[in-house]
Write a protein that holds these residues in place. Structure first.
Motif, mmCIF file in Angstrom:
data_model
loop_
_atom_site.group_PDB
_atom_site.id
_atom_site.type_symbol
_atom_site.label_atom_id
_atom_site.label_comp_id
_atom_site.label_asym_id
_atom_site.label_seq_id
_atom_site.Cartn_x
_atom_site.Cartn_y
_atom_site.Cartn_z
ATOM 1 N N ALA A 171 -15.850 -16.379 40.830
ATOM 2 C CA ALA A 171 -16.233 -17.457 39.906
ATOM 3 C C ALA A 171 -16.754 -16.875 38.595
ATOM 4 O O ALA A 171 -17.394 -15.826 38.588
ATOM 5 N N CYS A 172 -16.477 -17.556 37.496
ATOM 6 C CA CYS A 172 -17.107 -17.213 36.221
ATOM 7 C C CYS A 172 -18.576 -17.640 36.277
ATOM 8 O O CYS A 172 -18.983 -18.364 37.191
ATOM 9 N N PHE A 173 -19.351 -17.258 35.285
ATOM 10 C CA PHE A 173 -20.771 -17.589 35.224
ATOM 11 C C PHE A 173 -20.982 -19.093 35.432
ATOM 12 O O PHE A 173 -20.325 -19.907 34.780
ATOM 13 N N SER A 174 -21.847 -19.453 36.308
ATOM 14 C CA SER A 174 -22.300 -20.821 36.582
ATOM 15 C C SER A 174 -21.200 -21.751 37.109
ATOM 16 O O SER A 174 -21.396 -22.957 37.147
ATOM 17 N N CYS A 175 -20.071 -21.185 37.519
ATOM 18 C CA CYS A 175 -18.986 -22.064 37.979
ATOM 19 C C CYS A 175 -19.157 -22.410 39.450
ATOM 20 O O CYS A 175 -19.438 -21.541 40.279
ATOM 21 N N VAL A 176 -18.986 -23.672 39.761
ATOM 22 C CA VAL A 176 -19.120 -24.117 41.153
ATOM 23 C C VAL A 176 -17.747 -24.214 41.840
ATOM 24 O O VAL A 176 -17.663 -24.571 43.007
ATOM 25 N N GLY A 233 -14.864 -21.602 41.246
ATOM 26 C CA GLY A 233 -14.466 -20.249 41.638
ATOM 27 C C GLY A 233 -12.983 -20.155 41.896
ATOM 28 O O GLY A 233 -12.533 -19.833 42.993
ATOM 29 N N CYS A 234 -12.181 -20.413 40.855
ATOM 30 C CA CYS A 234 -10.720 -20.436 41.048
ATOM 31 C C CYS A 234 -10.081 -19.048 40.948
ATOM 32 O O CYS A 234 -8.922 -18.874 41.276
ATOM 33 N N HIS A 235 -10.834 -18.051 40.472
ATOM 34 C CA HIS A 235 -10.222 -16.721 40.301
ATOM 35 C C HIS A 235 -9.977 -16.046 41.647
ATOM 36 O O HIS A 235 -10.667 -16.317 42.631
HETATM 37 S S1 SF4 Z 1 -12.672 -23.069 37.230
HETATM 38 FE FE1 SF4 Z 1 -11.958 -20.931 37.366
HETATM 39 S S2 SF4 Z 1 -11.544 -20.275 35.194
HETATM 40 FE FE2 SF4 Z 1 -12.817 -22.141 35.181
HETATM 41 S S3 SF4 Z 1 -14.917 -21.391 35.014
HETATM 42 FE FE3 SF4 Z 1 -14.476 -21.713 37.196
HETATM 43 S S4 SF4 Z 1 -13.755 -19.732 37.965
HETATM 44 FE FE4 SF4 Z 1 -13.670 -19.645 35.715
#
Ligand code: SF4
Length: 636
Positions: free
Chosen positions: A287-292, A294-296
């Motif tokens: 996940a990117c910072f503060s992301c709930v 986590g699509c990566h």
């Molecule tokens: S949805 Fe995916 S690309 Fe968007 S902030 Fe969250 S982890 Fe990053």
């Protein structure tokens, strides 16, 4: 403790100086933060006649206004400059943790001026800015660069934005890589960084972001999180990532394959999110910072010719660009090509795109094996594809031609090859078949950086979820317009998405959570802005600020001479249907009709596409109108 916006930090590499400038209340209300502030700085500082790869171009990093706070999925960073690919406005964006760290150092926007005499990296440590010698790390890939700087600074947690060998060699689609695997990829921001002899920017901040109304802000952040997690697509996106959309997009026959000659492949399974899991490639979700959400993805290859490959991704766009686009219907070469793009610092979309074009040239007998340095670049040759990725990054042999981008490569080879170059304005197109998706077609044609999905895309037109259909109804008045084959109401759909994308980029929200999932609404964004800054703004006013930013970016291109003729699509999209959808095409007549509506809704002149003086004044861009006055008057 820092103001939520942070300052604008200027650094001049030509004379090793730096200075800070506060972001005023007026600037915040007009341009919101991140991308908006950067667009304003670009307008003010980069005038016509500047060489994109010269010292007078600026490289502007914009952390989202809310990056560093508890607002969910708000940690994105934009990079803005004059593009070496298109010679026009460029904004590229990336996830990761870097933007939040920049905010903890009290910086919202970082403007890089000039060019260092010798390779340097910047070290921003709270208030301190150091210009560090990078001669020992020049030439290293992105992973090695990160490790080396972390070791030198004695800090494994320091956040780093870096270029790889491709940026150093000014590959026109070189990326800036954040936290190793998050790419600001499109349009050549990495080449601009390389042209400045700037290898990396390391950041450490120890401050905190304090909202003006903390209780209300955190209540709204919690509500936003709940809204996002209750979207019907949230669970699937978290589980399968963006590759989860390969199968449905292939089934809808809008999945570009064989350099957009076709719109689907016979067996997409090896390119799907399902295969990444079931094949044992997926090692963890990121996940990117503060992301709930986590699509990566983080994937590895443990067997076969590409064993030992590892890294972040691949995303949907990459699986399409290196997989279906190159006719490589195998997982492992795609993971390898993706890894090389990450560590060499290149855009996977453009890299895949130039290789597809070279493959088509090879298949049609225009380029031979000796032309391609001995590579048999036929459809499906994953090994040759991977070899060509390396050649492009290091500008070796024919890779040096492809490193210029597909438009320039086609000009070099000549003949009919421009018809197979899937680009407009000089940027390679993102991976949606616009021939069967009309709002996408319009959005890509008018996009100031070229036909690309991360400036504006319009997934909602497919109506794939109840939330998507509800949004289309909100925009157009009727759910029946959630149909990608219609041309009616496409202008309305595009304008809403343009404004919303601008909002997301300013506040740091990932566009996915507002325009692919729909939990982060403009209404919630307005509330978060108001409680974070203490400056009240309504939903309507914040969308209007988005419109102001979109219009300013348009004006930047107008000042450079762009006009209606530039709002177009790749030759193939407009002239050649795919056998998978023989009746689908983006004809000039169809595009013209949508453009007329679009310009008219914007208050832009239909003949020239230029914003009218009245529109600029209404958007409180009078000084922009004054500067463009002669041009705008002449366009009438
Ligand atoms: S949805 Fe995916 S690309 Fe968007 S902030 Fe969250 S982890 Fe990053």
């Amino acid at each position: 403790m820092h103001q939520i916006s942070g300052d604008i930090l200027h650094v001049d590499l030509s004379n090793n100086t730096s200075w800070r400038e506060p972001i005023t209340k007026n600037a915040l209300l007009q341009f919101l933060g991140g991308r908006g502030i950067s667009a304003r700085v670009l307008w003010d500082l980069v005038k016509p006649g500047v060489d994109p790869l010269g010292p007078d171009n600026k490289l502007i990093f914009g952390a989202g206004l809310l990056s560093g706070t508890a607002a969910p999925s708000s940690g994105r960073t934009t990079v803005t400059c004059l593009s070496p690919a298109t010679g026009l406005y460029l904004k590229s964006s990336a996830g990761g943790q870097w933007g939040a760290e920049l905010k903890y150092a009290g910086v919202g926007n970082l403007v890089v001026h000039g060019r260092a005499e010798k390779p340097v990296y910047l070290w921003i440590d709270d208030d301190k800015v150091e210009f560090c010698d990078a001669s020992q790390i020049w030439g290293l890939d992105v992973r090695q660069t990160n490790l080396s700087i972390q070791k030198e600074l004695g800090d494994e947690e320091v956040q780093i934005a870096a270029i790889g060998p491709a940026g150093e060699r000014l590959v026109r689609f070189a990326a800036v890589m954040f936290s190793v695997y998050h790419a600001a990829a499109r349009g050549g921001v990495g080449a601009v960084m390389g042209s400045k002899n700037l290898k990396a920017i390391a950041v450490r901040g120890s401050g905190a972001m304090t909202p003006a109304k903390p209780t209300q802000f955190h209540e709204t952040a919690l509500k936003t999180r709940q809204s996002l997690l209750s979207d019907s697509g949230a669970e699937g996106l978290a589980y399968y990532g963006t590759p989860g959309s390969v199968e449905p997009i292939n089934e809808m026959r809008v999945f570009p394959s064989y350099n957009f000659q076709r719109s689907s492949v016979d067996n997409a399974y090896p390119l799907t999110g399902q295969c990444l899991i079931e094949g044992g490639y997926l090692k963890r979700r990121v996940a990117c910072f503060s992301c709930v959400i986590g699509c990566h993805r983080y994937t590895t290859v443990e067997r076969g010719a590409f064993a030992g490959s590892y890294g972040g991704g691949p995303e949907y766009e990459t699986l399409c660009a290196f997989g279906a686009g190159c006719g490589v219907l195998e997982t492992e070469p795609v993971i390898k090509a993706n890894e090389l793009c990450n560590i060499y610092g290149m855009d996977t979309i453009s890299t895949g795109s130039v290789i597809q074009w070279a493959m088509e040239c090879y298949e049609r007998g225009v380029l031979s094996q000796p032309d391609l340095d001995g590579l048999e670049l036929h459809w499906g040759n994953g090994q040759a594809m991977v070899e060509m990725v390396k050649k492009i990054a290091f500008r070796e042999g024919f890779g040096n031609i492809l490193a210029e981008g597909v438009k320039r490569a086609a000009e070099h080879v000549g003949g009919d090859t421009y018809k197979w170059a899937i680009e407009a304005k000089g940027l390679e197109q993102s991976r949606v078949d616009t021939r069967s998706a009309k709002a996408y077609a319009l959005a890509f044609a008018v996009n100031p950086r070229g036909p690309d999905h991360l400036h504006t895309e319009t997934i909602a037109e497919f109506g794939m979820s109840p939330e998507a259909r509800a949004l289309i109804k909100k925009i157009t008045g009727d759910e029946k317009y959630a149909s990608p084959h219609l041309t009616e109401k496409r202008a309305e759909i595009v304008l809403w998405h343009e404004d919303c994308f601008a909002l997301c980029d300013c506040l740091g929200f990932c566009c996915i959570v507002a325009t692919a999932l729909y939990g982060v609404t403009p209404q919630l964004m307005a509330k978060l802005f108001s409680t974070a800054t203490g400056y009240d703004i309504s939903e309507k006013a914040i969308m209007n600020a988005g419109r102001r930013i979109v219009t300013l970016e348009k004006c930047f291109n107008v000042r450079l001479g762009a006009s209606r003729k530039d709002d177009t699509l790749p030759w193939r999209m407009m002239n050649e249907p795919s056998p998978d959808r023989p009746n689908a095409i983006n004809s000039q007549e169809e595009l013209d009709g949508m453009l007329d509506e679009y310009y008219s809704l914007h208050g832009w002149d239909k003949n020239t596409s230029w914003p009218t003086k009245a529109t600029l004044i209404q958007l409180q861009l009078s000084n922009v109108a004054e500067e463009l006055e002669n041009k705008l008057e002449g366009g009438k």
